[in-house]
Design a protein around this motif. Structure first.
Motif, PDB file in Angstrom:
ATOM      1  N   MET A   7      13.704  -1.336  16.239  1.00  0.00           N
ATOM      2  CA  MET A   7      12.555  -0.742  16.915  1.00  0.00           C
ATOM      3  C   MET A   7      12.215   0.611  16.298  1.00  0.00           C
ATOM      4  SD  MET A   7      10.203  -0.995  19.168  1.00  0.00           S
ATOM      5  CE  MET A   7      10.720  -2.314  20.288  1.00  0.00           C
ATOM      6  N   ARG A   8      13.240   1.411  16.043  1.00  0.00           N
ATOM      7  CA  ARG A   8      13.020   2.728  15.436  1.00  0.00           C
ATOM      8  C   ARG A   8      12.390   2.580  14.053  1.00  0.00           C
ATOM      9  NH1 ARG A   8      15.306   6.519  12.161  1.00  0.00           N
ATOM     10  NH2 ARG A   8      16.857   5.033  11.432  1.00  0.00           N
ATOM     11  N   THR A   9      12.883   1.624  13.266  1.00  0.00           N
ATOM     12  CA  THR A   9      12.344   1.401  11.928  1.00  0.00           C
ATOM     13  C   THR A   9      10.879   0.981  11.988  1.00  0.00           C
ATOM     14  OG1 THR A   9      14.525   0.778  11.098  1.00  0.00           O
ATOM     15  CG2 THR A   9      12.621   0.082   9.798  1.00  0.00           C
ATOM     16  N   TYR A  10      10.564   0.098  12.948  1.00  0.00           N
ATOM     17  CA  TYR A  10       9.182  -0.344  13.091  1.00  0.00           C
ATOM     18  C   TYR A  10       8.262   0.822  13.466  1.00  0.00           C
ATOM     19  CZ  TYR A  10       4.995  -2.268  15.198  1.00  0.00           C
ATOM     20  OH  TYR A  10       3.693  -2.507  15.531  1.00  0.00           O
ATOM     21  N   ILE A  11       8.675   1.611  14.450  1.00  0.00           N
ATOM     22  CA  ILE A  11       7.850   2.748  14.883  1.00  0.00           C
ATOM     23  C   ILE A  11       7.621   3.705  13.726  1.00  0.00           C
ATOM     24  CG2 ILE A  11       7.803   4.785  16.375  1.00  0.00           C
ATOM     25  CD1 ILE A  11       9.287   3.079  18.470  1.00  0.00           C
ATOM     26  N   ASN A  12       8.667   4.005  12.984  1.00  0.00           N
ATOM     27  CA  ASN A  12       8.547   4.936  11.860  1.00  0.00           C
ATOM     28  C   ASN A  12       7.708   4.365  10.727  1.00  0.00           C
ATOM     29  OD1 ASN A  12      10.008   6.918  13.158  1.00  0.00           O
ATOM     30  ND2 ASN A  12      11.946   6.398  12.173  1.00  0.00           N
ATOM     31  N   SER A  13       7.672   3.035  10.618  1.00  0.00           N
ATOM     32  CA  SER A  13       6.874   2.416   9.548  1.00  0.00           C
ATOM     33  C   SER A  13       5.381   2.644   9.765  1.00  0.00           C
ATOM     34  CB  SER A  13       7.161   0.909   9.480  1.00  0.00           C
ATOM     35  OG  SER A  13       6.555   0.219  10.565  1.00  0.00           O
ATOM     36  N   LEU A  14       4.986   2.941  10.994  1.00  0.00           N
ATOM     37  CA  LEU A  14       3.573   3.190  11.303  1.00  0.00           C
ATOM     38  C   LEU A  14       3.162   4.629  11.014  1.00  0.00           C
ATOM     39  CD1 LEU A  14       3.432   1.365  14.765  1.00  0.00           C
ATOM     40  CD2 LEU A  14       2.703   0.452  12.551  1.00  0.00           C
ATOM     41  N   ASP A  15       4.139   5.479  10.762  1.00  0.00           N
ATOM     42  CA  ASP A  15       3.868   6.903  10.583  1.00  0.00           C
ATOM     43  C   ASP A  15       3.101   7.147   9.285  1.00  0.00           C
ATOM     44  OD1 ASP A  15       5.130   9.643  11.884  1.00  0.00           O
ATOM     45  OD2 ASP A  15       4.657   9.854   9.751  1.00  0.00           O
ATOM     46  N   MET A  16       2.118   8.028   9.330  1.00  0.00           N
ATOM     47  CA  MET A  16       1.290   8.323   8.160  1.00  0.00           C
ATOM     48  C   MET A  16       1.888   9.399   7.267  1.00  0.00           C
ATOM     49  SD  MET A  16      -2.500   8.185   9.904  1.00  0.00           S
ATOM     50  CE  MET A  16      -3.296   8.623   8.343  1.00  0.00           C
ATOM     51  N   GLY A  17       3.019   9.959   7.679  1.00  0.00           N
ATOM     52  CA  GLY A  17       3.675  10.952   6.843  1.00  0.00           C
ATOM     53  C   GLY A  17       3.103  12.347   7.018  1.00  0.00           C
ATOM     54  N   ASN A  18       3.528  13.241   6.144  1.00  0.00           N
ATOM     55  CA  ASN A  18       3.158  14.650   6.222  1.00  0.00           C
ATOM     56  C   ASN A  18       2.447  15.085   4.943  1.00  0.00           C
ATOM     57  OD1 ASN A  18       4.523  15.033   8.798  1.00  0.00           O
ATOM     58  ND2 ASN A  18       6.439  14.898   7.661  1.00  0.00           N
ATOM     59  N   SER A  19       2.230  16.379   4.836  1.00  0.00           N
ATOM     60  CA  SER A  19       1.622  16.929   3.624  1.00  0.00           C
ATOM     61  C   SER A  19       2.569  16.707   2.442  1.00  0.00           C
ATOM     62  CB  SER A  19       1.367  18.428   3.799  1.00  0.00           C
ATOM     63  OG  SER A  19       2.593  19.116   3.948  1.00  0.00           O
ATOM     64  N   GLN A  42       9.391  14.396  14.395  1.00  0.00           N
ATOM     65  CA  GLN A  42       8.267  15.045  13.713  1.00  0.00           C
ATOM     66  C   GLN A  42       6.948  14.655  14.375  1.00  0.00           C
ATOM     67  OE1 GLN A  42       8.453  14.263   9.440  1.00  0.00           O
ATOM     68  NE2 GLN A  42      10.674  14.286   9.526  1.00  0.00           N
ATOM     69  N   SER A  43       6.781  13.352  14.605  1.00  0.00           N
ATOM     70  CA  SER A  43       5.565  12.854  15.231  1.00  0.00           C
ATOM     71  C   SER A  43       5.387  13.423  16.633  1.00  0.00           C
ATOM     72  CB  SER A  43       5.610  11.324  15.267  1.00  0.00           C
ATOM     73  OG  SER A  43       4.458  10.801  15.871  1.00  0.00           O
ATOM     74  N   PHE A  44       6.481  13.498  17.376  1.00  0.00           N
ATOM     75  CA  PHE A  44       6.439  14.006  18.744  1.00  0.00           C
ATOM     76  C   PHE A  44       6.024  15.479  18.768  1.00  0.00           C
ATOM     77  CE2 PHE A  44       8.713  15.366  22.718  1.00  0.00           C
ATOM     78  CZ  PHE A  44       7.913  14.651  23.600  1.00  0.00           C
TER      79      PHE A  44
END
Length: 214
Positions: A7-19, A42-44
């Protein structure tokens, strides 16, 4: 593991990243074993900053400055950040990273023991991020409460200790029992202190979000 790994891997896979600079800094931290906040944290933080829009931020635990720079980058308000670090080997790296990111004028790095430095601060903050020695959170809390303005947010990371916090004292490794005891005291105080309204979330390694009551 608090949240199931898939679940954690899936949620993080949606993240658009940072600068690009933060992405580079994160890679460096992961390669060299420097502890930084996890992707989900980071997202939070980005969401909390977007909602709360703090003008003055205090961070306890700088490391190499990753979370400091993340807050600079994603706070909609050009906040002033005061950050505290005691580990001498990481302080020069943090300063270098602040300069490389062009944020050195926005950040004040205080070097030394957080317990002593917190006692010397007087001006209140809109947002405080605790991410340092977990066994000291409970000892720092009186000064943290003093430095929170009414309506300010206190964010504390790594509070569930990979799930050990719910185990019996006797099942926790002996070397971790002091931290275990103090963290349980800290969580109890956050939930029962009449000056705070607190939620405990199983995010990353556990996080608390507290708001100082008006």
């Amino acid at each position: 593991m608090i949240v199931e790994e898939r679940m954690r891997t899936y949620i993080n896979s949606l993240d658009m990243g940072n600068s690009p600079f933060l992405e580079e800094l994160e890679r460096y931290a992961l390669e060299t074993g420097v502890p930084i906040i996890r992707r989900e944290m980071q997202s939070f933080i980005k969401v909390l900053l977007a909602i709360h829009r703090p003008e003055r931020i205090l961070e306890v635990g700088t490391a190499i400055g990753f979370s400091t720079l993340l807050m600079c980058e994603y706070d909609p308000v050009p906040a002033r950040i005061v950050t505290i670090e005691n580990y001498e080997k990481r302080i020069p790296l943090a300063k270098e990273n602040f300069v490389r990111a062009g944020r050195e004028k926005q950040i004040t790095l205080l070097e030394g023991d957080a317990g002593q430095i917190l006692k010397e601060l007087s001006r209140p903050f809109d947002f405080i991020f605790m991410d340092a020695a977990k066994g000291q959170y409970i000892h720092w809390l009186p000064d943290i409460l003093r430095l929170l303005r009414p309506g300010a947010v206190l964010l504390s990371d790594n509070v569930l200790q990979e799930g050990d916090i719910i185990e019996s004292h006797y099942l926790v490794e002996r070397r971790n029992r002091t931290i275990y005891k103090r963290m349980r005291e800290y969580l109890y105080e956050l939930k029962h202190n009449p000056k705070l309204l607190t939620s405990i979330l199983p995010l990353g390694d556990g996080v608390t979000v507290s708001v100082k009551q008006e």
